[in-house]
Design an enzyme around this catalytic site. Structure first.
Site, PDB file in Angstrom:
ATOM      1  N   LYS A 275       1.165   4.132  -2.920  1.00  0.00           N
ATOM      2  CA  LYS A 275       0.801   5.532  -2.688  1.00  0.00           C
ATOM      3  C   LYS A 275       1.988   6.467  -2.918  1.00  0.00           C
ATOM      4  O   LYS A 275       1.816   7.595  -3.400  1.00  0.00           O
ATOM      5  CB  LYS A 275       0.208   5.696  -1.289  1.00  0.00           C
ATOM      6  CG  LYS A 275      -1.129   4.961  -1.109  1.00  0.00           C
ATOM      7  CD  LYS A 275      -2.196   5.436  -2.105  1.00  0.00           C
ATOM      8  CE  LYS A 275      -3.578   4.880  -1.827  1.00  0.00           C
ATOM      9  NZ  LYS A 275      -4.592   5.352  -2.769  1.00  0.00           N
TER      10      LYS A 275
ATOM     11  N   TYR B 248       0.849  -1.199   0.000  1.00  0.00           N
ATOM     12  CA  TYR B 248       0.000   0.000   0.000  1.00  0.00           C
ATOM     13  C   TYR B 248       0.884   1.248   0.000  1.00  0.00           C
ATOM     14  O   TYR B 248       0.677   2.190  -0.779  1.00  0.00           O
ATOM     15  CB  TYR B 248      -0.916  -0.020   1.233  1.00  0.00           C
ATOM     16  CG  TYR B 248      -1.903   1.127   1.294  1.00  0.00           C
ATOM     17  CD1 TYR B 248      -3.072   1.095   0.547  1.00  0.00           C
ATOM     18  CD2 TYR B 248      -1.672   2.241   2.101  1.00  0.00           C
ATOM     19  CE1 TYR B 248      -3.988   2.149   0.590  1.00  0.00           C
ATOM     20  CE2 TYR B 248      -2.580   3.293   2.156  1.00  0.00           C
ATOM     21  CZ  TYR B 248      -3.736   3.235   1.405  1.00  0.00           C
ATOM     22  OH  TYR B 248      -4.634   4.285   1.453  1.00  0.00           O
TER      23      TYR B 248
HETATM   24  N1  LIG Z   1     -10.025   5.985   4.526  1.00  0.00           N
HETATM   25  C1  LIG Z   1      -8.826   6.425   4.800  1.00  0.00           C
HETATM   26  O1  LIG Z   1      -8.439   6.577   5.977  1.00  0.00           O
HETATM   27  C2  LIG Z   1      -7.873   6.801   3.691  1.00  0.00           C
HETATM   28  C3  LIG Z   1      -6.690   7.466   4.034  1.00  0.00           C
HETATM   29  C4  LIG Z   1      -5.806   7.827   3.032  1.00  0.00           C
HETATM   30  C5  LIG Z   1      -6.095   7.528   1.708  1.00  0.00           C
HETATM   31  N2  LIG Z   1      -7.247   6.871   1.401  1.00  0.00           N
HETATM   32  C6  LIG Z   1      -7.486   6.569  -0.007  1.00  0.00           C
HETATM   33  O2  LIG Z   1      -8.730   7.138  -0.367  1.00  0.00           O
HETATM   34  C7  LIG Z   1      -9.316   6.376  -1.436  1.00  0.00           C
HETATM   35  C8  LIG Z   1     -10.746   6.006  -1.045  1.00  0.00           C
HETATM   36  O3  LIG Z   1     -10.665   5.226   0.138  1.00  0.00           O
HETATM   37  P1  LIG Z   1     -11.936   4.884   1.052  1.00  0.00           P
HETATM   38  O4  LIG Z   1     -11.454   4.920   2.441  1.00  0.00           O
HETATM   39  O5  LIG Z   1     -13.091   5.672   0.613  1.00  0.00           O
HETATM   40  O6  LIG Z   1     -12.116   3.328   0.629  1.00  0.00           O
HETATM   41  P2  LIG Z   1     -13.414   2.409   0.621  1.00  0.00           P
HETATM   42  O7  LIG Z   1     -12.914   1.006   0.618  1.00  0.00           O
HETATM   43  O8  LIG Z   1     -14.347   2.806   1.682  1.00  0.00           O
HETATM   44  O9  LIG Z   1     -14.068   2.745  -0.810  1.00  0.00           O
HETATM   45  C9  LIG Z   1     -13.353   2.464  -1.996  1.00  0.00           C
HETATM   46  C10 LIG Z   1     -14.308   2.283  -3.149  1.00  0.00           C
HETATM   47  O10 LIG Z   1     -13.490   1.940  -4.291  1.00  0.00           O
HETATM   48  C11 LIG Z   1     -14.104   0.844  -4.956  1.00  0.00           C
HETATM   49  N3  LIG Z   1     -13.080   0.075  -5.675  1.00  0.00           N
HETATM   50  C12 LIG Z   1     -12.196  -0.813  -5.156  1.00  0.00           C
HETATM   51  N4  LIG Z   1     -11.451  -1.352  -6.127  1.00  0.00           N
HETATM   52  C13 LIG Z   1     -11.883  -0.790  -7.287  1.00  0.00           C
HETATM   53  C14 LIG Z   1     -11.502  -0.948  -8.633  1.00  0.00           C
HETATM   54  N5  LIG Z   1     -10.549  -1.839  -8.995  1.00  0.00           N
HETATM   55  N6  LIG Z   1     -12.126  -0.199  -9.576  1.00  0.00           N
HETATM   56  C15 LIG Z   1     -13.114   0.671  -9.218  1.00  0.00           C
HETATM   57  N7  LIG Z   1     -13.519   0.842  -7.955  1.00  0.00           N
HETATM   58  C16 LIG Z   1     -12.910   0.122  -7.008  1.00  0.00           C
HETATM   59  C17 LIG Z   1     -14.772   0.028  -3.863  1.00  0.00           C
HETATM   60  O11 LIG Z   1     -15.802  -0.807  -4.382  1.00  0.00           O
HETATM   61  C18 LIG Z   1     -15.307   1.137  -2.955  1.00  0.00           C
HETATM   62  O12 LIG Z   1     -16.609   1.539  -3.338  1.00  0.00           O
HETATM   63  C19 LIG Z   1      -8.395   5.164  -1.641  1.00  0.00           C
HETATM   64  O13 LIG Z   1      -7.510   5.426  -2.707  1.00  0.00           O
HETATM   65  C20 LIG Z   1      -7.639   5.092  -0.331  1.00  0.00           C
HETATM   66  O14 LIG Z   1      -6.381   4.441  -0.476  1.00  0.00           O
HETATM   67  C21 LIG Z   1      -8.156   6.492   2.356  1.00  0.00           C
END
Ligand SMILES: NC(=O)c1ccc[n+]([C@@H]2O[C@H](COP(=O)([O-])OP(=O)(O)OC[C@H]3O[C@@H](n4cnc5c(N)ncnc54)[C@H](O)[C@@H]3O)[C@@H](O)[C@H]2O)c1
Length: 281
Positions: free
Chosen positions: A161, A157
């Site tokens: 990133k 991961y």
């Molecule tokens: N939640 C956190 O704390 C956090 C922190 C830093 C970065 N992020 C980043 O933010 C982004 C969103 O994260 P989140 O927390 O909302 O995640 P989440 O898992 O709640 O939602 C992610 C969504 O992406 C969809 N998805 C997964 N694989 C996919 C693919 N191959 N093609 C299309 N859609 C796909 C899933 O079905 C889901 O609806 C991600 O890139 C994550 O790495 C999240």
């Protein structure tokens, strides 16, 4: 770029979490949004909820790891809305296993790089030619604080990133050199309350170190498990997705390359950068 009514955005991973909150923030401003996600039913439900609220949306089931599917998403968006202004490469996943790098699962590495890194590359390849032809637009890549600092036991991961930060900086430099007036913002959030993080929060709130130890590499002492708990405890006070989304939209409007949504965790990043600069001697 100023976000305003009449524009069109594409958000990947839009069926829940941060992607959904970003889509909601854009719809609130009168922007039409193509919603892309692999989760078919959740995507349909999300699209229906947005439509019921008066938003103009186009749900497109898309796996961002599949270059052809992302090209098809671009075609569908242009056919349906006739333009595209903002592309948000948000879809992302974490590894199944929490392990030191030398024991990391290679299939986990492949999955995480395919979605988190190549997903963003596919989005850039499919949409930037259209933004370039229109002479305007903005690319938003959702990385993470894990793209700016080390994450023990989360190497895939973390690497994915860091790579999203790298391709965003490269894209910025290329667009500048080619005098193409397209904005780029790479977003590095700390913890946001979404389904991605809710399992860990539930685990921490349960207060059971045995369950936590099961999620950690084998051989951790009780003291090490307690240290991990202390380090993770900050997650419970994580940011709400709509707050993160508003900060991201503000960064786009300010045309900022870097968007660090969580001021309170910047110290780890500062320590890393200072460590690198200290090597200059
Ligand atoms: N939640 C956190 O704390 C956090 C922190 C830093 C970065 N992020 C980043 O933010 C982004 C969103 O994260 P989140 O927390 O909302 O995640 P989440 O898992 O709640 O939602 C992610 C969504 O992406 C969809 N998805 C997964 N694989 C996919 C693919 N191959 N093609 C299309 N859609 C796909 C899933 O079905 C889901 O609806 C991600 O890139 C994550 O790495 C999240």
């Amino acid at each position: 770029m100023i976000i305003e009514a009449g524009q069109v955005a594409v958000v990947t991973g839009a069926a829940q979490g941060l992607g959904r909150a970003l889509a909601a923030g854009l719809l609130d401003r009168g922007v039409s949004v193509a919603l892309a996600d692999t989760a078919q039913e959740r995507l349909r439900d999300t699209a229906e909820a947005f439509t019921a609220g008066g938003g103009q949306v186009l749900p497109v089931v898309t796996d961002v790891a599949d270059a052809a599917a992302v090209r098809a998403l671009a075609s569908r968006t242009l056919e349906h809305f006739g333009r595209v202004d903002v592309v948000v490469n948000n879809a992302g996943i974490t590894a199944h296993h929490v392990r030191p790098l030398w024991q990391a699962d290679l299939e986990d590495w492949r999955r995480v790089l395919a979605v988190n890194l190549l997903g963003a590359v596919h989005g850039i390849r499919a949409f930037v030619p259209h933004l370039a032809a229109a002479g305007a637009g903005h690319v938003v890549n959702i990385a993470s604080l894990a793209g700016l600092m080390a994450v023990p036991f989360g190497s895939a991961y973390c690497a994915s990133k860091h790579a999203v930060v790298a391709i965003s900086e490269t894209l910025r430099a290329e667009l500048d050199m080619m005098r193409l007036p397209i904005g780029v913002t790479v977003v590095c959030p700390g913890y946001v309350r979404t389904p991605m993080t809710e399992g860990m929060v539930t685990l921490l709130q349960a207060g059971d170190d045995t369950q936590l130890a099961e999620r950690l590499p084998a051989g951790f002492s009780t003291e090490q498990v307690e240290q991990v708990r202390a380090r993770l405890e900050g997650m419970v006070t994580m940011m709400e997705p709509d707050v993160a989304a508003e900060r991201i939209i503000a960064a786009v409007e300010a045309d900022r390359l870097y968007a660090l949504t969580h001021g309170d965790v910047e110290d780890s990043v500062r320590r890393r950068v200072e460590g690198i600069l200290a090597a200059l001697g």
